[in-house]
Design a protein around this motif. Structure first.
Motif, PDB file in Angstrom:
ATOM      1  N   LEU A  85       6.904   5.372   2.241  1.00  0.00           N
ATOM      2  CA  LEU A  85       6.434   4.367   3.187  1.00  0.00           C
ATOM      3  C   LEU A  85       5.286   4.901   4.029  1.00  0.00           C
ATOM      4  O   LEU A  85       4.287   4.212   4.268  1.00  0.00           O
ATOM      5  CB  LEU A  85       7.589   3.916   4.082  1.00  0.00           C
ATOM      6  N   HIS A 141      13.071   0.248   6.377  1.00  0.00           N
ATOM      7  CA  HIS A 141      12.690  -1.148   6.222  1.00  0.00           C
ATOM      8  C   HIS A 141      13.457  -2.033   7.200  1.00  0.00           C
ATOM      9  O   HIS A 141      13.642  -3.220   6.951  1.00  0.00           O
ATOM     10  CB  HIS A 141      12.959  -1.608   4.790  1.00  0.00           C
ATOM     11  N   TRP A 194       2.182   4.938   1.944  1.00  0.00           N
ATOM     12  CA  TRP A 194       1.663   3.581   1.760  1.00  0.00           C
ATOM     13  C   TRP A 194       0.947   3.101   3.015  1.00  0.00           C
ATOM     14  O   TRP A 194      -0.126   2.481   2.928  1.00  0.00           O
ATOM     15  CB  TRP A 194       2.806   2.643   1.407  1.00  0.00           C
ATOM     16  N   GLU A 219      12.086   7.938   0.600  1.00  0.00           N
ATOM     17  CA  GLU A 219      11.735   6.578   0.990  1.00  0.00           C
ATOM     18  C   GLU A 219      10.804   6.582   2.192  1.00  0.00           C
ATOM     19  O   GLU A 219       9.812   5.851   2.235  1.00  0.00           O
ATOM     20  CB  GLU A 219      13.015   5.795   1.303  1.00  0.00           C
ATOM     21  N   ARG A 265       5.668  -5.157  -0.997  1.00  0.00           N
ATOM     22  CA  ARG A 265       6.170  -3.855  -0.602  1.00  0.00           C
ATOM     23  C   ARG A 265       7.673  -3.902  -0.312  1.00  0.00           C
ATOM     24  O   ARG A 265       8.281  -2.891   0.039  1.00  0.00           O
ATOM     25  CB  ARG A 265       5.400  -3.373   0.635  1.00  0.00           C
TER      26      ARG A 265
END
Length: 502
Positions: free
Chosen positions: A250, A104, A253, A246, A399
């Motif tokens: 991601l 992120h 998604w 993670e 998100r």
């Protein structure tokens, strides 16, 4: 409520107001450029080819066709940007070249955001220029054929894209290889550590059998060192597993969002294209302004809406398809009404003793209908761009991409693109400039959507009100206090920001 709670709510409200003001300001900054572009498009020269075709397809057909074309171009440009952003983000997550530590990070979202913004603006400019060329070269009938062919080809292009995406997914395996190598390294380290402990235990057993001491200082230090190494390996293993989960989450998604928006691109334009085809066919048959066409059109809209809304597996593209269909219907009605107003004005002139010729009345009808069709379709396309952009921005905030990153980052990108589009306006032309400007509105919509989603996620009512207040105030101040336009755009952006297309 304690003083500490009041202070935190006030601070959250102040921060939310600033965040909302950023999104509102960039939305308001697009008002004047959009108004100038629309004024250029509705001038006598650009409006002439549309007026010449008004009699061919009729006022209803003209309005529905202009609306369907504008909305299809808007949806296509937004989805093109989303697809490009998703591809860049997917490659970035897979390779982990610049953000290996944290998926992120600013680098990932900045790269995806820039790609999406440029993709939306560039595709909007391309589609706008192509639409202008088709209308000037082949008229509205040519536009009807182009829209029909494009709508029919989109499901086929979707199947081709899905096939290519499945093929290319296997090429982006570097991320998996990195995780595999990390696991192998950790497993090797754990194995070596266990072997060392085994050797030390064996040495200790032999020492005890030989009559050695129970445990010396050297031995205790060695055991403490091994324990620390074991704990460090366990910590690294847990961090690696969490990071891998993670990244995989991601990546999943991003893939899901990509496929959903491809479905949206393929199917959402079908209802409004059907409306445009039916009304245009009636216009070509000479019934473009007949009352019976209105009843047929109303029945068609109701049947398609009922079919889509009753579908058990309701999807986002069905919602937008219904909205686009109703927007096409409304624009068609406004176009018909504008032509009828010209007839009413002529009747008043005759009652006042004047005698306008039939040619003047017909020309006035065509001008009013064309002007209303172009203006309403352009405004509908702007609302579509804004709403879809807000959907993207709101989805990113939900998100956990970060309210500040999404709102401020997209606002800065939109501001840069807005300046670039205005600078390149002579090169882009009227159609290309209008399409590019609508693309910028979509990027600004992502900033507004981020602020709206941040308001929905606020922990206090005061924080939510502060964010919404900043959004409204920024939009009004930078939008030159266009209350009607801003009042229509902000609710659309807020509703779409709260909508989950996935």
């Amino acid at each position: 409520m304690t003083k500490l709670g009041v202070r935190s709510s006030v601070m959250e409200s102040a921060v939310g107001f600033a965040l909302g003001a950023v999104g509102g300001c960039i939305l308001g900054a697009t008002e004047d450029p959009v108004y100038r572009t629309l004024s250029l498009m509705t001038a006598a020269g650009p409006l002439k080819p549309v007026m010449e075709e008004a009699r061919t397809v009729g006022p209803l057909g003209l309005g529905a066709l202009m609306a369907a074309t504008a909305l299809t171009a808007s949806m296509t440009s937004v989805v093109a940007g989303v697809i490009l952003a998703a591809v860049v983000a997917s490659v970035g997550v897979a390779t982990r070249s610049c953000w290996a530590a944290h998926p992120h990070s600013v680098g990932l979202w900045a790269s995806a955001g820039l790609a999406g913004a440029f993709g939306t603006t560039l595709s909007g400019a391309t589609l706008g220029a192509q639409i202008e060329w088709i209308v000037q070269s082949y008229g509205m009938v040519g536009m009807l054929w182009a829209l029909s062919v494009f709508t029919a080809l989109k499901p086929l292009l979707r199947s081709l894209f899905m096939l290519l995406w499945k093929q290319t997914e296997g090429c982006c395996t570097l991320g998996s290889e990195v995780w595999t190598r990390q696991k192998e390294t950790l497993q090797t380290s754990e194995l070596q550590q266990r072997q060392r402990v085994t050797v030390q235990i064996e040495q200790r057993i032999l020492a005890l059998e030989g009559g050695g001491g129970i445990c010396g200082e050297e031995q205790r230090t060695a055991w403490a060192t091994e324990r620390q190494e074991r704990e460090e390996l366990e910590r690294r293993r847990m961090q690696s597993e969490e990071a891998e989960m993670e990244h995989r989450s991601l990546q999943d998604w991003i893939n899901m969002a990509l496929l959903k928006y491809v479905d949206f691109l393929a199917f959402s334009g079908i209802p409004m294209t059907v409306i445009a085809i039916v009304t245009s066919v009636f216009g070509l048959s000479g019934y473009g302004g007949h009352q019976s066409v209105f009843l047929v059109l109303l029945a068609l809209v109701g049947i398609m809406a009922l079919f889509l809304l009753k579908y058990s597996d309701f999807k986002f593209w069905m919602l937008v398809g219904c909205l686009g269909m109703f927007a096409s219907f409304v624009v068609a009605m406004l176009t018909l009404h504008a032509g009828q107003e010209a007839v009413t004005a002529a009747a008043r002139m005759r009652a006042a003793g004047q005698n306008p010729s039939r040619e003047n009345i017909t020309s006035r009808m065509d001008q009013q209908a064309s002007l209303e069709a172009l203006s309403a379709a352009f405004f509908g396309a702007k609302l579509c761009q804004l709403g879809l952009g807000a959907t993207v921005g709101g989805g990113l905030v939900r998100r956990a991409a970060g309210e500040v990153k999404v709102t401020v980052g997209t606002a800065l990108i939109a501001a840069g693109l807005l300046g670039g589009v205005q600078l390149l306006a002579p090169v882009l032309g009227e159609g290309g400039g209008a399409g590019a400007l609508l693309g910028v509105v979509g990027v600004a919509g992502a900033s507004v959507g981020g602020a709206a989603a941040a308001a929905g996620r606020s922990s206090s009512r005061l924080g939510a009100l502060g964010t919404l207040g900043g959004l409204v105030m920024g939009a009004l101040v930078f939008g030159r206090w266009h209350f009607v336009n801003i009042g229509l755009q902000l609710p659309v952006a807020f509703v779409f920001a709260m909508t989950n297309p996935l």
